[in-house]
Design a protein around this motif. Structure first.
Motif, PDB file in Angstrom:
ATOM      1  N   ARG A   1     -11.927  16.111   1.153  1.00 11.51           N
ATOM      2  CA  ARG A   1     -11.268  15.572  -0.032  1.00 11.51           C
ATOM      3  C   ARG A   1     -11.309  14.055   0.011  1.00 11.51           C
ATOM      4  N   SER A   2     -11.117  13.457  -1.133  1.00 11.18           N
ATOM      5  CA  SER A   2     -11.121  12.001  -1.207  1.00 11.18           C
ATOM      6  C   SER A   2      -9.938  11.441  -0.417  1.00 11.18           C
ATOM      7  N   GLN A   3     -10.185  10.432   0.375  1.00  8.88           N
ATOM      8  CA  GLN A   3      -9.148   9.804   1.193  1.00  8.88           C
ATOM      9  C   GLN A   3      -8.648   8.515   0.544  1.00  8.88           C
ATOM     10  N   ARG A   4      -8.871   8.372  -0.746  1.00  7.47           N
ATOM     11  CA  ARG A   4      -8.498   7.152  -1.442  1.00  7.47           C
ATOM     12  C   ARG A   4      -6.985   7.111  -1.684  1.00  7.47           C
ATOM     13  N   ALA A   5      -6.399   5.976  -1.407  1.00 11.91           N
ATOM     14  CA  ALA A   5      -4.951   5.803  -1.566  1.00 11.91           C
ATOM     15  C   ALA A   5      -4.603   5.616  -3.043  1.00 11.91           C
ATOM     16  N   PRO A   6      -3.365   5.967  -3.438  1.00 11.20           N
ATOM     17  CA  PRO A   6      -2.939   5.740  -4.821  1.00 11.20           C
ATOM     18  C   PRO A   6      -2.966   4.252  -5.170  1.00 11.20           C
ATOM     19  N   ALA A   7      -3.014   3.953  -6.455  1.00 12.37           N
ATOM     20  CA  ALA A   7      -3.149   2.570  -6.922  1.00 12.37           C
ATOM     21  C   ALA A   7      -1.985   1.697  -6.444  1.00 12.37           C
ATOM     22  N   GLY A   8      -0.766   2.200  -6.501  1.00 16.88           N
ATOM     23  CA  GLY A   8       0.388   1.419  -6.062  1.00 16.88           C
ATOM     24  C   GLY A   8       0.313   1.075  -4.590  1.00 16.88           C
ATOM     25  N   GLN A   9      -0.188   2.022  -3.804  1.00 15.70           N
ATOM     26  CA  GLN A   9      -0.313   1.784  -2.365  1.00 15.70           C
ATOM     27  C   GLN A   9      -1.406   0.737  -2.100  1.00 15.70           C
ATOM     28  N   GLN A  10      -2.468   0.767  -2.880  1.00 15.45           N
ATOM     29  CA  GLN A  10      -3.530  -0.230  -2.725  1.00 15.45           C
ATOM     30  C   GLN A  10      -3.008  -1.621  -3.085  1.00 15.45           C
ATOM     31  N   ASP A  11      -2.213  -1.715  -4.150  1.00 14.00           N
ATOM     32  CA  ASP A  11      -1.640  -3.011  -4.550  1.00 14.00           C
ATOM     33  C   ASP A  11      -0.739  -3.569  -3.453  1.00 14.00           C
ATOM     34  N   MET A  12       0.094  -2.687  -2.873  1.00 15.54           N
ATOM     35  CA  MET A  12       1.008  -3.124  -1.816  1.00 15.54           C
ATOM     36  C   MET A  12       0.225  -3.574  -0.589  1.00 15.54           C
ATOM     37  N   ALA A  13      -0.821  -2.857  -0.243  1.00 14.07           N
ATOM     38  CA  ALA A  13      -1.643  -3.242   0.907  1.00 14.07           C
ATOM     39  C   ALA A  13      -2.288  -4.601   0.678  1.00 14.07           C
ATOM     40  N   ALA A  14      -2.723  -4.875  -0.565  1.00 16.32           N
ATOM     41  CA  ALA A  14      -3.321  -6.176  -0.880  1.00 16.32           C
ATOM     42  C   ALA A  14      -2.276  -7.292  -0.753  1.00 16.32           C
ATOM     43  N   ARG A  15      -1.032  -7.015  -1.195  1.00 16.14           N
ATOM     44  CA  ARG A  15       0.028  -8.019  -1.072  1.00 16.14           C
ATOM     45  C   ARG A  15       0.368  -8.295   0.387  1.00 16.14           C
ATOM     46  N   LEU A  16       0.405  -7.230   1.194  1.00 16.62           N
ATOM     47  CA  LEU A  16       0.767  -7.399   2.604  1.00 16.62           C
ATOM     48  C   LEU A  16      -0.350  -8.046   3.419  1.00 16.62           C
ATOM     49  N   ALA A  17      -1.550  -8.103   2.869  1.00 17.21           N
ATOM     50  CA  ALA A  17      -2.670  -8.706   3.589  1.00 17.21           C
ATOM     51  C   ALA A  17      -2.552 -10.226   3.636  1.00 17.21           C
ATOM     52  N   THR A  18      -1.717 -10.820   2.785  1.00 18.47           N
ATOM     53  CA  THR A  18      -1.559 -12.271   2.770  1.00 18.47           C
ATOM     54  C   THR A  18      -0.427 -12.684   3.713  1.00 18.47           C
ATOM     55  N   PRO A  19      -0.472 -13.896   4.260  1.00 18.09           N
ATOM     56  CA  PRO A  19       0.616 -14.359   5.133  1.00 18.09           C
ATOM     57  C   PRO A  19       1.979 -14.391   4.422  1.00 18.09           C
ATOM     58  N   THR A  20       1.988 -14.786   3.142  1.00 16.99           N
ATOM     59  CA  THR A  20       3.247 -14.810   2.395  1.00 16.99           C
ATOM     60  C   THR A  20       3.806 -13.400   2.238  1.00 16.99           C
ATOM     61  N   GLY A  21       2.928 -12.437   1.946  1.00 11.32           N
ATOM     62  CA  GLY A  21       3.359 -11.052   1.797  1.00 11.32           C
ATOM     63  C   GLY A  21       3.937 -10.495   3.086  1.00 11.32           C
ATOM     64  N   ARG A  22       3.311 -10.813   4.219  1.00 12.51           N
ATOM     65  CA  ARG A  22       3.829 -10.355   5.515  1.00 12.51           C
ATOM     66  C   ARG A  22       5.198 -10.965   5.797  1.00 12.51           C
ATOM     67  N   ALA A  23       5.389 -12.231   5.442  1.00 13.26           N
ATOM     68  CA  ALA A  23       6.680 -12.886   5.675  1.00 13.26           C
ATOM     69  C   ALA A  23       7.778 -12.243   4.818  1.00 13.26           C
ATOM     70  N   HIS A  24       7.465 -11.932   3.550  1.00 15.25           N
ATOM     71  CA  HIS A  24       8.447 -11.277   2.682  1.00 15.25           C
ATOM     72  C   HIS A  24       8.787  -9.886   3.201  1.00 15.25           C
ATOM     73  N   TYR A  25       7.787  -9.159   3.650  1.00 13.12           N
ATOM     74  CA  TYR A  25       8.033  -7.791   4.133  1.00 13.12           C
ATOM     75  C   TYR A  25       8.838  -7.809   5.428  1.00 13.12           C
ATOM     76  N   ARG A  26       8.640  -8.828   6.243  1.00 19.10           N
ATOM     77  CA  ARG A  26       9.385  -8.953   7.500  1.00 19.10           C
ATOM     78  C   ARG A  26      10.883  -9.112   7.216  1.00 19.10           C
ATOM     79  N   GLN A  27      11.216  -9.764   6.099  1.00 18.66           N
ATOM     80  CA  GLN A  27      12.624  -9.942   5.732  1.00 18.66           C
ATOM     81  C   GLN A  27      13.279  -8.617   5.358  1.00 18.66           C
ATOM     82  N   ARG A  28      12.494  -7.640   4.946  1.00 14.38           N
ATOM     83  CA  ARG A  28      13.036  -6.345   4.550  1.00 14.38           C
ATOM     84  C   ARG A  28      13.818  -5.704   5.693  1.00 14.38           C
TER      85      ARG A  28
END
Length: 110
Positions: free
Chosen positions: A31-58
């Motif tokens: 089966r296709s192993q492609r992630a849902p669109a929302g999960q892809q967007d979140m992964a793209a945000r977390l790939a940036t240093p700013t995104g990692r810093a925001h997620y660390r605050q969570r």
């Protein structure tokens, strides 16, 4: 006195309807192993240093609140269905926040 039971029949795997047939798979094997669109967007945000810093605050802001709610009210909800569960979680969060306000409000001593 209960009625007598009928004799048991021996079970045979040969009687299984799916026995001996190969499994049907979609074209291309897996089966296709492609992630849902929302999960892809979140992964793209977390790939940036700013995104990692925001997620660390969570972990400091959000996770302790969930842990405290789970400890106080348990992990099981009483209602089923999206709207009912949403309302119950919001109610639990409101009760949690009101308790925090009541406990931390300074009392006037006269």
């Amino acid at each position: 006195m209960p009625p007598p039971r009928p004799p048991r029949r021996a079970l045979s795997p040969a009687g299984c309807p799916g026995r001996g047939r190969p499994r049907e798979r979609p074209p291309g094997g897996r089966r296709s192993q492609r992630a849902p669109a929302g999960q892809q967007d979140m992964a793209a945000r977390l790939a940036t240093p700013t995104g990692r810093a925001h997620y660390r605050q969570r972990s400091a802001l959000v996770e302790p609140g969930f842990a405290q709610i789970f400890q106080r009210f348990g992990r099981h909800l009483n209602y089923r269905g999206h709207n009912a569960v949403d309302a119950e979680i919001k109610l639990l969060g409101t009760v949690h926040n009101l308790n925090k306000l009541i406990k931390h409000t300074p009392k006037n001593r006269s």
